[in-house]
Design a protein around this motif. Structure first.
Motif, mmCIF file in Angstrom:
data_model
loop_
_atom_site.group_PDB
_atom_site.id
_atom_site.type_symbol
_atom_site.label_atom_id
_atom_site.label_comp_id
_atom_site.label_asym_id
_atom_site.label_seq_id
_atom_site.Cartn_x
_atom_site.Cartn_y
_atom_site.Cartn_z
ATOM 1 N N ILE A 406 38.482 27.723 24.650
ATOM 2 C CA ILE A 406 39.027 29.079 24.614
ATOM 3 C C ILE A 406 38.009 30.064 25.183
ATOM 4 N N ASP A 407 36.767 29.829 24.850
ATOM 5 C CA ASP A 407 35.724 30.699 25.387
ATOM 6 C C ASP A 407 35.761 30.676 26.913
ATOM 7 N N LYS A 408 35.888 29.478 27.472
ATOM 8 C CA LYS A 408 35.915 29.330 28.934
ATOM 9 C C LYS A 408 37.135 30.048 29.529
ATOM 10 N N LEU A 409 38.276 29.851 28.873
ATOM 11 C CA LEU A 409 39.496 30.518 29.327
ATOM 12 C C LEU A 409 39.321 32.032 29.322
ATOM 13 N N ALA A 410 38.718 32.533 28.258
ATOM 14 C CA ALA A 410 38.577 33.987 28.120
ATOM 15 C C ALA A 410 37.712 34.535 29.245
ATOM 16 N N ARG A 411 36.649 33.771 29.586
ATOM 17 C CA ARG A 411 35.789 34.250 30.666
ATOM 18 C C ARG A 411 36.553 34.260 31.999
ATOM 19 N N ALA A 412 37.424 33.286 32.181
ATOM 20 C CA ALA A 412 38.206 33.215 33.420
ATOM 21 C C ALA A 412 39.181 34.380 33.546
ATOM 22 N N ALA A 413 39.451 35.090 32.437
ATOM 23 C CA ALA A 413 40.457 36.154 32.488
ATOM 24 C C ALA A 413 39.904 37.448 33.081
ATOM 25 N N GLU A 414 38.582 37.599 33.056
ATOM 26 C CA GLU A 414 38.036 38.917 33.411
ATOM 27 C C GLU A 414 38.494 39.422 34.773
ATOM 28 N N PRO A 415 38.468 38.594 35.820
ATOM 29 C CA PRO A 415 38.905 39.115 37.128
ATOM 30 C C PRO A 415 40.377 39.537 37.169
ATOM 31 N N LEU A 416 41.168 39.047 36.205
ATOM 32 C CA LEU A 416 42.599 39.352 36.248
ATOM 33 C C LEU A 416 42.924 40.725 35.679
ATOM 34 N N LEU A 417 41.942 41.308 34.968
ATOM 35 C CA LEU A 417 42.242 42.530 34.224
ATOM 36 C C LEU A 417 42.080 43.764 35.088
ATOM 37 N N ALA A 418 42.872 44.776 34.784
ATOM 38 C CA ALA A 418 42.842 46.019 35.539
ATOM 39 C C ALA A 418 41.661 46.899 35.145
ATOM 40 N N ARG A 419 40.967 46.568 34.042
ATOM 41 C CA ARG A 419 39.859 47.436 33.557
ATOM 42 C C ARG A 419 38.844 46.620 32.751
ATOM 43 N N THR A 420 37.787 47.314 32.359
ATOM 44 C CA THR A 420 36.721 46.707 31.557
ATOM 45 C C THR A 420 37.190 46.451 30.122
ATOM 46 N N PRO A 421 36.799 45.361 29.548
ATOM 47 C CA PRO A 421 37.229 45.085 28.165
ATOM 48 C C PRO A 421 36.685 46.108 27.176
ATOM 49 N N THR A 422 37.402 46.235 26.048
ATOM 50 C CA THR A 422 36.992 47.217 25.042
ATOM 51 C C THR A 422 35.817 46.738 24.215
ATOM 52 N N SER A 423 35.605 45.450 24.152
ATOM 53 C CA SER A 423 34.580 44.944 23.242
ATOM 54 C C SER A 423 33.387 44.431 24.021
ATOM 55 N N PRO A 424 32.198 44.829 23.609
ATOM 56 C CA PRO A 424 31.009 44.317 24.264
ATOM 57 C C PRO A 424 30.693 42.888 23.814
ATOM 58 N N SER A 425 31.357 42.441 22.779
ATOM 59 C CA SER A 425 30.973 41.156 22.180
ATOM 60 C C SER A 425 31.650 39.988 22.894
ATOM 61 N N ALA A 426 30.900 38.955 23.049
ATOM 62 C CA ALA A 426 31.496 37.723 23.568
ATOM 63 C C ALA A 426 31.927 36.865 22.390
ATOM 64 N N PRO A 427 32.936 36.063 22.553
ATOM 65 C CA PRO A 427 33.269 35.141 21.472
ATOM 66 C C PRO A 427 32.150 34.122 21.280
ATOM 67 N N VAL A 428 32.120 33.543 20.120
ATOM 68 C CA VAL A 428 31.060 32.590 19.757
ATOM 69 C C VAL A 428 31.675 31.218 19.576
ATOM 70 N N PRO A 429 31.363 30.268 20.398
ATOM 71 C CA PRO A 429 31.896 28.922 20.153
ATOM 72 C C PRO A 429 31.413 28.408 18.801
ATOM 73 N N GLY A 430 32.301 27.927 17.977
ATOM 74 C CA GLY A 430 31.919 27.544 16.597
ATOM 75 C C GLY A 430 32.234 26.109 16.304
#
Lengths: 430, 430, 430, 430
Positions: A406-430
């Protein structure tokens, strides 16, 4: 002004309903007095009876009176606060607490003394919450009632009961009425959900012995499911629960509108997981199969290029799948609203200390599923040994604990978004 | 000063017990925080476990910390009170209530979530009440705990159960342990008190299913008794309860030191009277046979000429009898302490709306009976139709409702007294 | 011959099923021996397990063996009878009883010791009754089993329980499955039949705690009904049972094929009538609304001129009505089969001591109702004070106790009949 | 002659009691008739009521009538037997069984239909057994009643319940009353026997829900005990049952005189052993600590040289110990009465398949223990895997399965005996 006008109108044009409500308010004042202490049971019974006979307009008027006339006196409060500030003695603290607590609280406590009082207070709050939509000033009444109910419905007073086919029909009927996630289509459907490879547990309160307050439905299966249809199939073979390796929490439903905001789900899931673990030692995984209710509206707003117009059908090409899974991962792990995850279901399970494990494409192809989340569902995993640590990450560091995939998927989403994400935090693989 | 000194000593010379108590206090703070909301059940279980392992010194230290460090902040309180005074809005009221409620209350609520939490809190309060005798500053802790317990042990949550010979021995054993009025001398004595012409009822709370909180013992007899001996006789014949005309409440006992000040007796007597009336329609009179615990010390002080020296034996002449009955009537109907009857048993029954009916000479000739009240006992009568009116008379007009005979006796006492009575009120024949 | 042939074939061509059945028969012989007494529980458990694994052919073979090999020895019986005839001593009587009781009875008793044994024996008898249709020689096995079951299901061991909406769904489901008189169309229909103006009672046996053995459905209504439709209407308003004057037994159903011939209906109706009478003192009449299952075939045979051809629709003219009611009255009061009323429902209620009260034209216009009885139903009345006397009349004098109206109707039927009535007895107005 | 004389006297000189008994006998005949079938519940209630009002003389007279007038007719029996001998048809078998079964059996079955019927029949049999000592002819009545009770109290209808301190006092009181092996000295003694390292289990029958029929007391200890005192000590520390390795059945008591000869002990011990084994997997040994009730009288008769005169004190020298242990081993393993061990306790446990394990010198030094068995007790061991084999040895080969040590002791006893042993069989080390 509103008050004065109200009183003037009152003397001329009050309706019969309003007069009934005011008579009841007077009795409630009496009930909360010293006399109420001695004749409490009788007075409470009468008050509960009178409330039951008020019509809707009378009940609304009573709420008005409770909001207006039963709050603490600001002058008394200020004097007591000043005295406590001057000398933080026990006596000054006691005085402060006495003048600060609205008389409403004592009124509700005493109404509860009557037979059926607790049920009546839940009904009252249900209507109050509805009335608050028209009249936000009623929130002061709700504040007091919610405070009391949270104290009375303390986990320590709840009883966990298993629900099965030997449970009284009157209780089973309520499951059918209340089930909010996956509709139960009558008793035969319900019966399948109560076979030995399915479980249902509910919390009950001793004052409402026939009312399940919240219930969870569990399927005992071979592996973490990626599709809800086999779980809900009514004709499926019943499996041996001793062989199951995964307990799936596929539905959790709160039943009492009058307990809104007082949460038991956290306790229920963990207690059920503990109990099932003790009963069925082969169970290794405790997971949900959960919807992502806010995904599609969010995606159409934040990534319109990928997500398509809101009124089109679901995208189906393989490219689309990758992109939408990436958006789902991003939405669930990096979108926040204040200190909470944006998605309400994520908020509940992550706040409980669950880990976001897997996105399941095509898991719920009902029209509701397509409309919410392009048919995707997710698994949250409850690992009892990790729940506290995960919760810490979520609350203190605003990190969503999730699988590497899921972490990998989330990183792959960034180029698809129209703007900067609201959260500075990255998810933590657990 | 005390605080400062305590802290200085603390940094050097805290004992292991004190360190354990402080570690627990830290955990309690955590438990009451947002994190406690999510992991509450686990944290509460641990906290209850730790409390159970504290020794007496550790527990006393914990009480100190709870009193010292968990009270509202006077500055925050004053600011919130000023804001509320300035604008009595819902938001300001909510803020005021939030900063005024001591964190202790939330701590106790969360400890209650653990299995056995309620029982632990009762045990904690029992010890706290004892510690308060040495350190009155602890009253702030007790105030919060008592407030919560009164709310949780609301009449609406109590269950009235009949106790009889089919009740589990573990509960019956507790009756033997707790009975305070007329000692139960083992199971055979208890068995007689549970035959069909005797009844015993108790209130239970769902969180303490094996603990009778308060119980009342009733004898079903032909007429209002003037002597307790026949009721307690273990060899007496068992009578047909359908023929009884009088239900005598001959003993009522609260069992939980941890619930001191939270009264259920009023509810218990009235509920039992209602239920017996429905079951046994021949019952016409519901009466007590009660001691007069404070009579003799009062009489020796107020009428030394009649009452004799405190270390002499009971007076026995016929003249003495008349004089002492008159003094008893006066003491019960006209002697007040503030807004309450002076005698504690009178205070309880008159406050409940009972009528003082009859003085019984020679009703309890045990040494305790002689020492308390020259062997006299009284009957209070519960007439359910009159209870509210009687209570009004007692509370609002400071009149004791009594029979004409007692009124007459009380008037005859005036010349015997060394001084003017404290109460201007005359008793009211009812 | 059959036996010999069977044995010859046996030694060559027994199937696997037959061999399993014979192994079980050997174990059953062991179970009934002294060794069975000591290791009974274990041996019984094994035997019950083996029986469960027999296929249909194996079970049929086992029945054969039980019939053939486990009957008393004629020679031993004759010797014991001769000895008893010579000297009716206790010892000779004991010997006679010992050799006369087939070993099968002891086998069944010992199988019953296993968990689930009673349920297994009921299933065995259900299949045995079916097998008896092909092989009447099995009646000797059934005779023993029926004898035991009648003893075990003695009224003194049955528990009467009220069935309502708080009853476990697993039991309610069985009512839906079993109801034979007026089909229950799912849980919502059932729910209406369990509201407070309807009652349902069943007998249970402690060894089958989830199996209602027989249940009766009762409607609490204003007056003796002449039509079943209002009772079965699912949308009807729920009435106050305290005001009802008539309790209608509108359906009674035995559920266990394995208990055929062992009747509880008599006890059930009378016990329910007694209990309802105690609970609801306003009830004055206890009546049935019953079908007349054998009327139409009888009428078409005995009064072909009136009754019309069997495949025509129901006659509807007013003349027809009078004639058909007269025939119904005649059929119910004067047609006998041996010592019993010809109609099976009449036989049951008259044998219980009920009185035949009223014929209701158009009471059941379903196609089944038309086909059975031209749509007529009747009321039987249970007057508890008269039940014994009515029963005497029926049994000892072959008189049907009925209302004057029915008696008159029955007399009017005579000219319509093609022949002389079978019974010399006239009905007795009661 | 006795009969004729009785009847003559009857017509002149019957007492009121006898006349009541005869009226009851007439009603019982009616009850067993067809009329009883229909009005059974009412007639049974009346009969049970009448029986309850008979005095002792009336009851004895009723027994006489039941023995005399309700036996099968010898002529009918002989005819039916002859017919069955001529043609062993189903019909002839049914006729044979019908005429052979005494009407008494049906009478008892129908009396059982009344509320309290089962309890009444047990009381009736208790008195019947006592009356049989004076009048052995009553055995025919007992034979029928015992036959029915054995069928009704079938293991399959009994419920095993654990008895502990949460059991109703009314049941616990019965344990105190009935305990036959080691007297319970009041509730405090009983409480110790119900702590978590002790267990008590009883069989109950649904028709007598408050009557333990038989109960066994178990101690959970470290090793097979050689002394009963530590088990009975009321002040001993309560141990953790999870650590126990041995379950000691130290007392087993049948409570119902009316069930004499109908044995449940076998089932009870084995079921309890199974259940404890499942609950407490550390338990390795299930053993008794049992008296040897018949040893001393036997030894004084068979080995007077060793055993001493019956009125002397117990022998105590070391030589004596060896000799007495040898005699005990011999007595228990080689002395038979018919096909059963001579000692009644040995007979019970060996018949159940237990192994005789160890003789414990000085195990019960009470005066009763000394008088019975010179203070010795023995352990019987229940090894569930061996129970069937042991039982076979005992029943089929008349071998007592015992430890090697006991076998050796028994052999050492032979020279001490005054005569040749009665049994040719040697014990079998198991």
């Amino acid at each position: 002004m509103r008050d004065l006008l109200g009183r003037l109108v009152g003397s001329f044009g009050r309706t019969a309903s309003q007069r009934s409500a005011e008579r009841l308010a007077q009795r409630l004042r009496l009930l909360a007095s010293q006399r109420g202490e001695a004749s409490g049971a009788v007075l409470a019974r009468r008050a509960v009876g009178l409330y039951g006979r008020l019509d809707k307009s009378g009940r609304r008027h009573l709420f008005d009176v409770l909001a207006r006339d039963f709050s603490p006196d600001p002058k008394e409060v200020l004097d007591a606060a000043a005295a406590y500030h001057h000398d933080a003695s026990a006596a000054n603290l006691a005085r402060l607490q006495r003048v600060t607590e609205p008389l409403r609280q004592e009124i509700f406590r005493r109404m509860n003394m009557a037979p059926g009082g607790t049920a009546m207070l839940l009904a009252l709050r249900t209507e109050l919450l509805s009335a608050m939509r028209d009249d936000p000033a009623l929130v002061v009444v709700d504040h007091d009632l919610a405070h009391l109910l949270a104290s009375w419905f303390n986990r320590g007073f709840l009883e966990l009961r298993r629900i099965d086919w030997n449970t009284p029909a009157s209780i089973l009927e309520k499951l059918i009425t209340y089930e909010a996630v996956h509709e139960i289509r009558g008793f035969p459907d319900l019966k399948r959900r109560l076979e030995r490879d399915r479980r249902c547990f509910a919390f009950f309160h001793p004052a409402l012995p026939h009312e399940p307050l919240i219930f969870v439905e569990v399927a005992l299966v071979d592996e973490t499911p990626c599709d809800v249809a086999p779980i809900l199939a009514t004709q499926s073979a019943v499996e041996d629960p001793m062989r199951a390796r995964c307990a799936v929490f596929y539905s959790i439903t709160s039943t009492q509108a009058g307990l809104r905001g007082i949460s038991f789900g956290n306790f229920l899931i963990k207690q059920v997981a503990e109990d099932l673990h003790a009963e069925l030692p082969n169970l290794k995984v405790f997971a949900t199969l959960s919807p992502i209710p806010g995904l599609r509206p969010w995606a159409e707003r934040e990534a319109p290029g990928v997500a398509g117009a809101s009124d089109s059908a679901a995208p189906t090409g393989p490219h689309d799948r990758e992109a939408l899974e990436a958006l789902a991962a991003f939405y669930l792990t990096r979108e926040w609203q204040g200190s909470q995850a944006l998605d309400p279901v994520a908020r509940f399970h992550l706040g409980n200390g669950a880990r976001l494990e897997r996105i399941n494409w095509g898991a719920d192809t009902s029209s509701k599923g397509i409309a919410q989340s392009y048919g995707m569902m997710v698994n949250y995993v409850y690992d009892l040994a990790m729940v506290e640590r995960n919760h810490e990450e979520y609350v203190n560091r605003r990190h969503v604990v999730c699988s590497g995939a899921i972490d990998k998927l989330a990183r792959a989403a960034e180029p698809l978004l129209a703007r900067t994400p609201t959260s500075p935090s990255a998810p933590v693989p657990g």
